[in-house]
Scaffold this motif. Structure first.
Motif, PDB file in Angstrom:
ATOM      1  N   LEU A  63       0.840  -1.196   0.000  1.00 17.57           N
ATOM      2  CA  LEU A  63       0.000   0.000   0.000  1.00 17.57           C
ATOM      3  C   LEU A  63       0.879   1.250   0.000  1.00 17.57           C
ATOM      4  O   LEU A  63       0.589   2.216  -0.708  1.00 17.57           O
ATOM      5  N   HIS A  64       1.952   1.199   0.768  1.00 12.96           N
ATOM      6  CA  HIS A  64       2.857   2.342   0.774  1.00 12.96           C
ATOM      7  C   HIS A  64       3.442   2.570  -0.617  1.00 12.96           C
ATOM      8  O   HIS A  64       3.523   3.705  -1.089  1.00 12.96           O
ATOM      9  N   THR A  65       3.835   1.477  -1.272  1.00 13.47           N
ATOM     10  CA  THR A  65       4.386   1.600  -2.624  1.00 13.47           C
ATOM     11  C   THR A  65       3.384   2.291  -3.552  1.00 13.47           C
ATOM     12  O   THR A  65       3.744   3.199  -4.307  1.00 13.47           O
ATOM     13  N   ILE A  66       2.143   1.851  -3.467  1.00 12.28           N
ATOM     14  CA  ILE A  66       1.114   2.440  -4.335  1.00 12.28           C
ATOM     15  C   ILE A  66       0.958   3.927  -4.046  1.00 12.28           C
ATOM     16  O   ILE A  66       0.991   4.757  -4.955  1.00 12.28           O
ATOM     17  N   ASN A  78       1.093  12.513   1.490  1.00 12.62           N
ATOM     18  CA  ASN A  78       0.609  12.715   2.863  1.00 12.62           C
ATOM     19  C   ASN A  78      -0.158  11.498   3.356  1.00 12.62           C
ATOM     20  O   ASN A  78      -0.154  11.183   4.536  1.00 12.62           O
ATOM     21  N   LYS A  79      -0.795  10.768   2.400  1.00 17.40           N
ATOM     22  CA  LYS A  79      -1.480   9.538   2.805  1.00 17.40           C
ATOM     23  C   LYS A  79      -0.472   8.475   3.263  1.00 17.40           C
ATOM     24  O   LYS A  79      -0.788   7.654   4.116  1.00 17.40           O
ATOM     25  N   CYS A  80       0.716   8.485   2.653  1.00 21.15           N
ATOM     26  CA  CYS A  80       1.776   7.573   3.096  1.00 21.15           C
ATOM     27  C   CYS A  80       2.013   7.753   4.587  1.00 21.15           C
ATOM     28  O   CYS A  80       2.067   6.791   5.339  1.00 21.15           O
ATOM     29  N   LEU A  81       2.173   9.025   4.985  1.00 19.76           N
ATOM     30  CA  LEU A  81       2.463   9.297   6.388  1.00 19.76           C
ATOM     31  C   LEU A  81       1.291   8.894   7.275  1.00 19.76           C
ATOM     32  O   LEU A  81       1.472   8.447   8.393  1.00 19.76           O
ATOM     33  N   GLN A  82       0.075   9.032   6.731  1.00 20.15           N
ATOM     34  CA  GLN A  82      -1.095   8.685   7.537  1.00 20.15           C
ATOM     35  C   GLN A  82      -1.235   7.175   7.733  1.00 20.15           C
ATOM     36  O   GLN A  82      -2.004   6.728   8.589  1.00 20.15           O
ATOM     37  N   LEU A  83      -0.496   6.402   6.942  1.00 21.84           N
ATOM     38  CA  LEU A  83      -0.470   4.954   7.192  1.00 21.84           C
ATOM     39  C   LEU A  83       0.010   4.677   8.616  1.00 21.84           C
ATOM     40  O   LEU A  83      -0.409   3.701   9.245  1.00 21.84           O
ATOM     41  N   LYS A 121      10.802   3.851   4.971  1.00 22.08           N
ATOM     42  CA  LYS A 121       9.947   4.134   3.807  1.00 22.08           C
ATOM     43  C   LYS A 121       9.193   5.443   4.018  1.00 22.08           C
ATOM     44  O   LYS A 121       9.073   6.260   3.107  1.00 22.08           O
ATOM     45  N   LEU A 122       8.660   5.614   5.237  1.00 26.99           N
ATOM     46  CA  LEU A 122       7.921   6.837   5.530  1.00 26.99           C
ATOM     47  C   LEU A 122       8.852   8.043   5.447  1.00 26.99           C
ATOM     48  O   LEU A 122       8.449   9.122   5.015  1.00 26.99           O
ATOM     49  N   ARG A 123      10.091   7.831   5.843  1.00 31.84           N
ATOM     50  CA  ARG A 123      11.067   8.910   5.767  1.00 31.84           C
ATOM     51  C   ARG A 123      11.246   9.345   4.308  1.00 31.84           C
ATOM     52  O   ARG A 123      11.302  10.534   4.009  1.00 31.84           O
ATOM     53  N   GLU A 124      11.314   8.348   3.412  1.00 33.12           N
ATOM     54  CA  GLU A 124      11.447   8.693   1.991  1.00 33.12           C
ATOM     55  C   GLU A 124      10.267   9.538   1.522  1.00 33.12           C
ATOM     56  O   GLU A 124      10.443  10.527   0.795  1.00 33.12           O
ATOM     57  N   SER A 125       9.060   9.158   1.955  1.00 32.94           N
ATOM     58  CA  SER A 125       7.880   9.933   1.573  1.00 32.94           C
ATOM     59  C   SER A 125       7.965  11.349   2.136  1.00 32.94           C
ATOM     60  O   SER A 125       7.591  12.317   1.475  1.00 32.94           O
ATOM     61  N   SER A 126       8.458  11.434   3.385  1.00 34.48           N
ATOM     62  CA  SER A 126       8.593  12.736   4.033  1.00 34.48           C
ATOM     63  C   SER A 126       9.529  13.644   3.259  1.00 34.48           C
ATOM     64  O   SER A 126       9.256  14.829   3.060  1.00 34.48           O
TER      65      SER A 126
END
Lengths: 236, 246
Positions: free
Chosen positions: B183-186, B194-199, B225-230
């Motif tokens: 789900l994070h990948t998607i 921002n939805k990544c972080l909300q996971l 992974k969340l850090r990458e999104s951040s």
């Protein structure tokens, strides 16, 4: 670099550095203090707390302090859950939605659950308000827990029109359906300590909020009868 | 590159799958067929033989969990014994899980086939395709959410069967973290950062207790992974969680 990031302007970036360096202990505490300072968006505060919690579980051989931090985080998340569960009408009444809502204090959330915005407040809302009392900081001198408690029960009383209920046909039967007594019943069933979470009858009857209802003899009678009934249950 | 690797079906597996045929023959044995099929599917999912699990699933006639309870059909509500109810729930969860994986494979294929055409996206012709794509993705998320939810529910109430409970716990540990990574990948590759972080909210929540099925190393990897999104969010001019700077 680590020290530069720890300065207050850069703290919001330092956890990224900590995660990269594998220092989840440091990341956990930074995220927790960022969450504690944050007031603008409740959703953001929630994510900061969630990240902090995940970081706590990522720490290798966590010291005791990490466990107590997790407990503190869960408490904060619990309070946020109460805010998120506010009825939609109430949130709309404030002209906002849950994504854009600021962080509310426990007292503010209580006021919203029992207040006039929550037109359809029922016993569940009042139970939530009672539950929220545990989040009120008892050491804070500006806040009087007893006052809030009295306020909650007064609002419950005012949800019903007591002149209708005290009609002579069967006042006790009618009483059962009031929000006040339904809340009382639910609190009792849930095992709440009613000596703690119900103010003395005289204090309730002295509350100015009740307005002219205070002087109605039939209302006073019903309320006192209800209290006596409770005392009998406790004596058993 | 598929994140959930699959193992091929062996002849021995094949005979297990075919054994189910004997149980679906008589409609009065549906309840037993369901339980046996569940047990086999549980094993296949556990050994990552998803296509074998799918084969078992297809052996059961659609809606077969209803047919031996005519009342269920009519009212949708009937008191089943806990064992039957659990079996039905498990069946539905396996279905949701297999669908979620198929959904991801579809998505994955679609996502990568789409990529070369990206420049052409600006022209009006691809608009419908994009809408369909977003729609599909939404469906996947919903399915995943539903699956998670039902799987959470079904671990309750089955103390009688300790082996099953143990298997269920292992399955949760095996399946849920990879799904979260998927789900994070998607979300990350479709720039819903921002939805990544909300996971993090979903995984940390006490309602689902998903964080408990993560190994420590998995959590560490997930936070990376969340850090990458951040960091990607910081590049768009927001703060690390996707909010405007105050």
């Amino acid at each position: 670099l680590g020290r530069f990031l720890q300065t207050s302007e850069n703290q919001h970036l330092s956890w990224l550095h900590d995660v990269n360096a594998g220092d989840f202990f440091q990341a956990q505490s930074t995220l927790q203090s960022l969450a504690a300072e944050h007031r603008t968006f409740v959703a953001k505060k929630k994510t900061l707390l969630s990240l902090s919690k995940l970081a706590a579980y990522a720490v290798e051989d966590p010291p005791e302090s990490v466990h107590s931090n997790i407990e503190a985080i869960n408490r904060e998340l619990d309070l946020i859950l109460h805010q998120e569960q506010l009825p939609q009408d109430v949130v709309e009444g404030l002209g906002t939605d849950i994504d854009n809502m600021r962080v509310l204090s426990a007292k503010e959330i209580i006021d919203l659950y029992v207040g006039e915005f929550n037109v359809d407040a029922n016993e569940f809302d009042f139970m939530k308000a009672l539950d929220l009392l545990q989040f009120i900081n008892k050491e804070d001198e500006d806040v009087d827990c007893e006052d809030i408690l009295t306020h909650i029960w007064c609002c419950a009383i005012l949800k019903d029109d007591w002149s209708e209920i005290s009609r002579p046909d069967d006042p006790f039967e009618n009483c059962k359906d009031t929000v006040f007594f339904k809340t009382l019943e639910m609190a009792y069933m849930d095992g709440l300590d009613l000596t703690q979470c119900l103010p003395a009858v005289d204090r309730l009857l002295a509350a100015e909020e009740l307005g002219s209802l205070r002087d109605q003899v039939s209302f006073q009678f019903l309320l006192r009868a209800g209290y006596e009934h409770l005392e009998q249950i406790f004596d058993k | 590159m598929q994140l959930l690797q699959q193992t091929a079906t062996t002849d021995e597996d094949r005979s297990k799958i075919n054994a189910i045929d004997w149980l679906v023959f008589d409609p009065s044995q549906r309840a037993e067929a369901l339980k046996q099929a569940n047990a086999i599917m549980r094993m296949f999912v556990g050994t990552r033989k998803l296509s074998a699990a799918r084969d078992v699933f297809n052996k059961l006639p659609a809606g077969s969990y209803r047919s031996h309870h005519p009342q269920l059909e009519k009212t949708g509500n009937v008191d089943l014994c806990a064992e039957d109810e659990n079996a039905i729930r498990e069946y539905l969860c396996v279905k949701a899980y297999l669908d979620a994986n198929d959904g991801f494979n579809d998505w994955f294929e679609h996502y990568h086939d789409m990529k070369p055409e990206k420049p052409a996206m600006a022209t009006g012709a691809n608009f419908t395709e994009r809408v369909a794509f977003e729609h599909r993705q939404k469906q996947y998320e919903n399915e995943l959410e539903r699956w998670r939810h039902t799987l959470m529910m079904q671990t309750k109430d089955c103390e009688r069967d300790m082996t099953r409970m143990h298997q269920m716990r292992l399955l949760r540990q095996l399946c849920l973290p990879p799904l979260c990574f998927l789900l994070h990948t998607i979300l990350h590759s479709t720039e819903q950062l921002n939805k990544c972080l909300q996971l993090a909210d979903v995984i940390a929540s006490e309602q689902y207790k998903l964080y408990q099925v993560f190994q420590r190393a998995e959590l560490q990897k997930f936070l990376q992974k969340l850090r990458e999104s951040s960091i990607a969010l910081l590049d768009t001019g927001c703060d690390a969680l996707g909010y405007k700077f105050e």
